[in-house]
Design an enzyme around this catalytic site. Sequence first.
Site, short mmCIF file in Angstrom:
data_model
loop_
_atom_site.label_atom_id
_atom_site.label_comp_id
_atom_site.label_asym_id
_atom_site.label_seq_id
_atom_site.Cartn_x
_atom_site.Cartn_y
_atom_site.Cartn_z
N HIS A 108 31.77 43.06 47.49
CA HIS A 108 32.57 42.03 46.82
C HIS A 108 32.16 41.75 45.38
O HIS A 108 32.82 40.98 44.69
CB HIS A 108 32.54 40.72 47.60
CG HIS A 108 31.26 39.96 47.45
ND1 HIS A 108 30.11 40.32 48.11
CD2 HIS A 108 30.93 38.88 46.69
CE1 HIS A 108 29.14 39.48 47.78
NE2 HIS A 108 29.60 38.61 46.92
C1 UD1 Z 1 31.29 34.02 45.15
C2 UD1 Z 1 29.92 33.84 44.48
C3 UD1 Z 1 28.98 34.93 44.98
C4 UD1 Z 1 28.91 34.94 46.49
C5 UD1 Z 1 30.32 35.10 47.05
C6 UD1 Z 1 30.30 35.09 48.57
C7 UD1 Z 1 29.99 32.91 42.21
C8 UD1 Z 1 29.81 33.23 40.78
N1 UD1 Z 1 30.02 33.97 43.04
O1 UD1 Z 1 31.85 35.26 44.70
O2 UD1 Z 1 27.70 34.67 44.47
O3 UD1 Z 1 28.12 36.04 46.91
O4 UD1 Z 1 31.11 34.02 46.57
O5 UD1 Z 1 31.55 35.37 49.10
O6 UD1 Z 1 30.11 31.77 42.54
N2 UD1 Z 1 39.43 34.12 47.10
C9 UD1 Z 1 40.38 33.98 48.07
N3 UD1 Z 1 40.09 33.21 49.16
C10 UD1 Z 1 38.88 32.60 49.30
C11 UD1 Z 1 37.91 32.78 48.31
C12 UD1 Z 1 38.20 33.54 47.21
O7 UD1 Z 1 41.48 34.51 47.98
O8 UD1 Z 1 38.68 31.90 50.30
C13 UD1 Z 1 39.73 34.90 45.89
C14 UD1 Z 1 39.61 34.00 44.66
O9 UD1 Z 1 40.81 33.38 44.36
C15 UD1 Z 1 39.19 34.96 43.60
C16 UD1 Z 1 38.38 35.99 44.36
O10 UD1 Z 1 38.74 35.88 45.73
O11 UD1 Z 1 40.29 35.59 43.00
C17 UD1 Z 1 36.90 35.81 44.18
O12 UD1 Z 1 36.46 34.50 44.55
P1 UD1 Z 1 35.29 33.75 43.71
O13 UD1 Z 1 34.97 32.48 44.37
O14 UD1 Z 1 35.66 33.75 42.28
O15 UD1 Z 1 34.03 34.68 43.77
P2 UD1 Z 1 33.41 35.58 44.89
O16 UD1 Z 1 33.65 36.98 44.48
O17 UD1 Z 1 33.82 35.16 46.27
#
Ligand code: UD1
Length: 351
Positions: free
Chosen positions: A199
Amino acid sequence: MPYQIVTVVGARPQLVKAAAVSAVLASEEDIRETLIHTGQHFSPEMSGRFLEELELPRPAVNLGIGGGTHGAMTAAMLAALESEFVAREPDLVLVYGDTNSTLAAALAASKLGIPIAHVEAGPRSYNDRHPEEINRRLTDHLGRLLLCPTELARLNLVREGLAERAVVVGDVMLDMVVKWRSRAVAPAMTGPFVLATLHRPGNVDDGQALRANLEALGTCPLPVLLPIHPRTEAALARLDWQPPTSLRIVAPLGYFEILGALQAAAFVVSDSGGLGKEAFFFGKRCLTLLPEPVWPELGEVGAVQVVSSPADLPRWWSWAQEDWTPGGQPFGDGKAAQRIVRILREFLAGA
Ligand code: UD1
C-alpha cells in the site's frame, strides 16, 4: 473527578494499537478515555469492522476527514481536533504510530499546552520521503511521554535529545496477538500459500511500479493471498492490465482473518512495518518491500529481509521458506499496555 484522556485514532493500524491500551484503561476507575476518530480511514473494511471486532469504545465523534493531499488532510484534522480538545479539556492526549492523524493530534494538543503520550515512539527509517518518518519524528518531539516498543527505538530518541521522556514498554501489537490469536479465522486457501500486502505510495501509485511489484509476486513458487488496500485497488483499476493468476486478490481482511492468514501462511511479503512485526510474532519470515527497514530489530533476529527492488524478490523465495529460529524477542512480553497505563496514571497523578 476522573482524569480525562482523549485518544485520537484514524488509520486501521491505530485501531489495533489503541484496542490494546483501551482494554486496560477501561478497568481504571479514575481514568475516563474518550476516543476521537479522524475519519482518515472510512471504508467499513478499513475501520468500522475493526472497531467492532477489537471491542474498542465507540468513538465519541468521527471527524469524517479522509482523502485529499497530506497538507489538506492534516490541516483539516488539526483545525477539527483543536476544537474538540478545547471543548473536552483533556488532561492528556494519547496518540499512536505515525499517520497524518497522529501528527495532527500532536500539533493541536501541543499548541493548547495539553501533554501528549505517544505509543510506538522512536522507530526511524531516516528517509524523509516517507510521510510516516516525518509524522513520527515530529510527534516524538512534541510528546511528553514517549512510549517505546523496543530498546532500539529508545536509543533513537536518546540520539535526538529526548532521553528523559523515553521509556521502553514493549509493543502493543504483540499484546494483541497474545490476546486474540485463539480467535484467528483460517483463510479460504487450500495448501501452502504466501500472504502479501502492498500500500505504500512508492510501491503502488505509479502504474509501472505497481505492475513490477505484482509481476514479481507472480514469480513466487506458492500461490499468493493479497488482501488489497483501497489505495492499491484504485491504482490497479487505473491500469489496463491483468495481474498474474497466482495472485488471489481479496478485499481487506478483518483482524481475526489477518491473524488466521499469518498463522497459516508459509511467509509474508509486505511494505507494511506492522505486518512484518506481526509475521514475526507468528514465527514467520517477511520480505519487506521498502528501501530501508522501519524495524531493523526484525532484521537482527533473522525475521525480515529488506528487498528494495521487486526485481530482487525471486532471490529470496527460498530464504523466506527456510526453517529458522528467531535470534531474540526485542518487542517485549505482550504486556506493554499494562505498563503504558501505569505510566499514564503516574503522570496524571503527578501532573
Ligand atoms: C495510511 C498511513 C500509513 C499506514 C496506512 C495503513 C499516513 C501518511 N499513512 O496510509 O502510515 O500504514 O494508512 O493502512 O497517514 N481510502 C479508502 N478507504 C479507506 C481509507 C483510505 O478508500 O477506508 C483511500 C483514501 O481515500 C486514499 C487512499 O485510500 O485515496 C489512501 O488512504 P490514506 O489514508 O491517504 O493513506 P494510506 O495509504 O492508507
